[in-house]
Motif scaffolding. Structure first.
Motif, PDB file in Angstrom:
ATOM      1  N   LEU A   1      46.883  30.380  41.964  1.00 21.05           N
ATOM      2  CA  LEU A   1      45.677  30.283  42.777  1.00 21.05           C
ATOM      3  C   LEU A   1      44.752  29.168  42.309  1.00 21.05           C
ATOM      4  CD1 LEU A   1      43.832  31.263  45.009  1.00 21.05           C
ATOM      5  CD2 LEU A   1      43.070  33.124  43.522  1.00 21.05           C
TER       6      LEU A   1
ATOM      7  N   GLU B   1      33.919  30.891  43.650  1.00 20.70           N
ATOM      8  CA  GLU B   1      34.997  31.292  42.737  1.00 20.70           C
ATOM      9  C   GLU B   1      34.432  31.858  41.438  1.00 20.70           C
ATOM     10  OE1 GLU B   1      38.603  28.236  43.988  1.00 20.70           O
ATOM     11  OE2 GLU B   1      37.088  27.579  42.542  1.00 20.70           O
TER      12      GLU B   1
ATOM     13  N   LEU C   1      35.565  34.296  49.982  1.00 20.51           N
ATOM     14  CA  LEU C   1      36.370  33.106  49.685  1.00 20.51           C
ATOM     15  C   LEU C   1      37.467  32.902  50.714  1.00 20.51           C
ATOM     16  CD1 LEU C   1      36.542  33.359  45.818  1.00 20.51           C
ATOM     17  CD2 LEU C   1      35.992  31.260  47.077  1.00 20.51           C
ATOM     18  N   ALA C   2      38.091  33.992  51.134  1.00 18.43           N
ATOM     19  CA  ALA C   2      39.147  33.893  52.151  1.00 18.43           C
ATOM     20  C   ALA C   2      38.582  33.308  53.436  1.00 18.43           C
ATOM     21  CB  ALA C   2      39.752  35.271  52.421  1.00 18.43           C
TER      22      ALA C   2
ATOM     23  N   ILE D   1      44.657  39.467  47.636  1.00 24.52           N
ATOM     24  CA  ILE D   1      43.893  40.195  46.615  1.00 24.52           C
ATOM     25  C   ILE D   1      43.163  41.374  47.256  1.00 24.52           C
ATOM     26  CG2 ILE D   1      41.905  40.049  45.059  1.00 24.52           C
ATOM     27  CD1 ILE D   1      42.753  37.132  44.475  1.00 24.52           C
TER      28      ILE D   1
ATOM     29  N   ALA E   1      36.179  38.267  47.265  1.00 25.59           N
ATOM     30  CA  ALA E   1      37.458  37.692  47.711  1.00 25.59           C
ATOM     31  C   ALA E   1      37.451  37.464  49.221  1.00 25.59           C
ATOM     32  CB  ALA E   1      38.605  38.611  47.315  1.00 25.59           C
TER      33      ALA E   1
ATOM     34  N   LYS F   1      34.741  42.865  43.540  1.00 24.96           N
ATOM     35  CA  LYS F   1      35.789  41.856  43.678  1.00 24.96           C
ATOM     36  C   LYS F   1      36.199  41.662  45.140  1.00 24.96           C
ATOM     37  CE  LYS F   1      37.003  40.595  39.399  1.00 24.96           C
ATOM     38  NZ  LYS F   1      36.957  39.186  38.930  1.00 24.96           N
TER      39      LYS F   1
ATOM     40  N   TYR G   1      43.582  34.925  48.736  1.00 24.88           N
ATOM     41  CA  TYR G   1      42.431  35.811  48.557  1.00 24.88           C
ATOM     42  C   TYR G   1      42.548  37.052  49.438  1.00 24.88           C
ATOM     43  CZ  TYR G   1      39.924  32.774  45.356  1.00 24.88           C
ATOM     44  OH  TYR G   1      39.555  32.057  44.244  1.00 24.88           O
TER      45      TYR G   1
ATOM     46  N   SER H   1      43.624  26.044  44.539  1.00 22.35           N
ATOM     47  CA  SER H   1      42.204  25.786  44.764  1.00 22.35           C
ATOM     48  C   SER H   1      41.833  24.355  44.389  1.00 22.35           C
ATOM     49  CB  SER H   1      41.358  26.770  43.945  1.00 22.35           C
ATOM     50  OG  SER H   1      39.986  26.444  44.034  1.00 22.35           O
TER      51      SER H   1
ATOM     52  N   PHE I   1      33.297  35.304  42.080  1.00 25.17           N
ATOM     53  CA  PHE I   1      34.436  36.221  42.164  1.00 25.17           C
ATOM     54  C   PHE I   1      34.965  36.572  40.779  1.00 25.17           C
ATOM     55  CE2 PHE I   1      39.103  36.482  42.057  1.00 25.17           C
ATOM     56  CZ  PHE I   1      39.286  37.678  42.756  1.00 25.17           C
TER      57      PHE I   1
ATOM     58  N   SER J   1      43.237  30.769  51.419  1.00 25.52           N
ATOM     59  CA  SER J   1      42.700  31.874  52.204  1.00 25.52           C
ATOM     60  C   SER J   1      43.639  33.073  52.137  1.00 25.52           C
ATOM     61  CB  SER J   1      42.493  31.446  53.660  1.00 25.52           C
ATOM     62  OG  SER J   1      42.004  32.518  54.436  1.00 25.52           O
TER      63      SER J   1
END
Length: 288
Positions: free
Chosen positions: A57, A80, A98-99, A117, A95, A91, A114, A61, A83, A111
């Motif tokens: 990841l 990030e 971010l996605a 996750i 996440a 979390k 995340y 990124s 997160f 994407s």
């Protein structure tokens, strides 16, 4: 004669691959027949290796941020850091943020990672469907032969979990069927799964579209024409008309191909597509 026709088909399909890769929506796959031009990293039989490389990841990124301006890259880095430092119960929302941010920037790989996750921490049908869809989108978009196998495997895993969450979900079965046909198992197993979805829901556009594109890739142009005409009767779209035109052209039905190409051009209203279609229409008209 047969060899000449086959050569023409290969050239035409190659040109379409270039167009589709650049232009159409992320749901559209290239039209290369597996036996003629196998995807890099995929064995001749069409099945992905059982052991695909993993995705880091942080590396994904970093690669993604290198494509952004400094302000957007800094925004991603800030999210990030939030997160990474978030407590366990925070979390998931971090996440998700971010996605969504990566998705807004049209970068499907980070994407999807995340979303994975999120689905792992909150496993349910919707989260696994979102994850599978994003990994499949990333697989469709990438031309990285090393990345393709792992993206497809992750999509397959996500949809497998979605089916486990709800074995009646048409979306889960459709996604799983698509991954199987693309290399995660015996193709006919995936086709059977998609056919079962369509049997129960004849108007399922995603399953019908997948069956249509697979028909084209395997050279079954008559079946593709039937399938795309059915799709258009449900919901006309530029990609459905484009694939329909492709099938007609490969069968030498130039008048029908011209009509379908022009419908695709009208619905898409895209300058690049218009230029390509104008060239195809001109070429087809000279053959009359």
């Amino acid at each position: 004669m047969i060899k000449s026709i086959r050569s023409k088909q290969i050239i035409l399909i190659g040109a379409i691959v270039l167009l589709v890769a650049f232009l159409f929506t992320r749901d559209i796959k290239g039209l290369v027949k597996p036996k003629e031009e196998p995807t890099a990293g995929v064995p001749a039989g069409g099945q992905m290796p059982s052991e695909a490389p993993s995705i880091n990841l942080d590396e994904v990124s970093t690669t993604g941020k290198n494509l952004l301006n400094a302000s957007l890259a800094a925004e991603i880095t800030s999210l990030e850091n939030t997160f990474k430092s978030a407590s366990e119960n925070k979390k998931v929302p971090a996440a998700k943020l971010l996605a969504q941010k990566w998705d807004d920037l049209e970068q499907a790989v980070p994407s999807a990672l995340y979303l994975e996750i999120v689905a792992t921490k909150e496993p349910n049908l919707n989260n696994w469907l979102l994850t599978g869809e994003k990994f499949l989108k990333a697989f469709d978009n990438t031309r990285d032969s090393l990345l393709q196998p792992v993206l497809l495997q992750k999509a397959n895993s996500a949809y497998t979990n979605a089916v486990a969450a709800d074995s009646t979900s048409a979306d889960a079965k459709t996604g799983l069927g698509i991954t199987i046909v693309n290399g995660m198992g015996a193709p006919m197993q995936g086709i059977a799964m998609l056919m079962d979805v369509v049997k129960k829901d004849p108007k399922n556009l995603k399953a019908n579209m997948s069956l249509g594109t697979f028909a084209i890739k395997s050279g079954q142009f008559d079946k593709a024409i039937t399938r795309f005409n059915s799709i258009i009767a449900i919901k006309p779209s530029p990609d459905a008309y484009f694939y329909l035109a492709t099938a007609y052209e490969n069968l030498g039905k130039n008048d029908e191909a011209i009509d379908a190409y022009l419908e695709s051009k009208k619905l898409a209203a895209n300058a690049t597509l218009s230029k390509f279609i104008d060239e195809r229409v001109t070429a087809l008209k000279t053959k009359k």
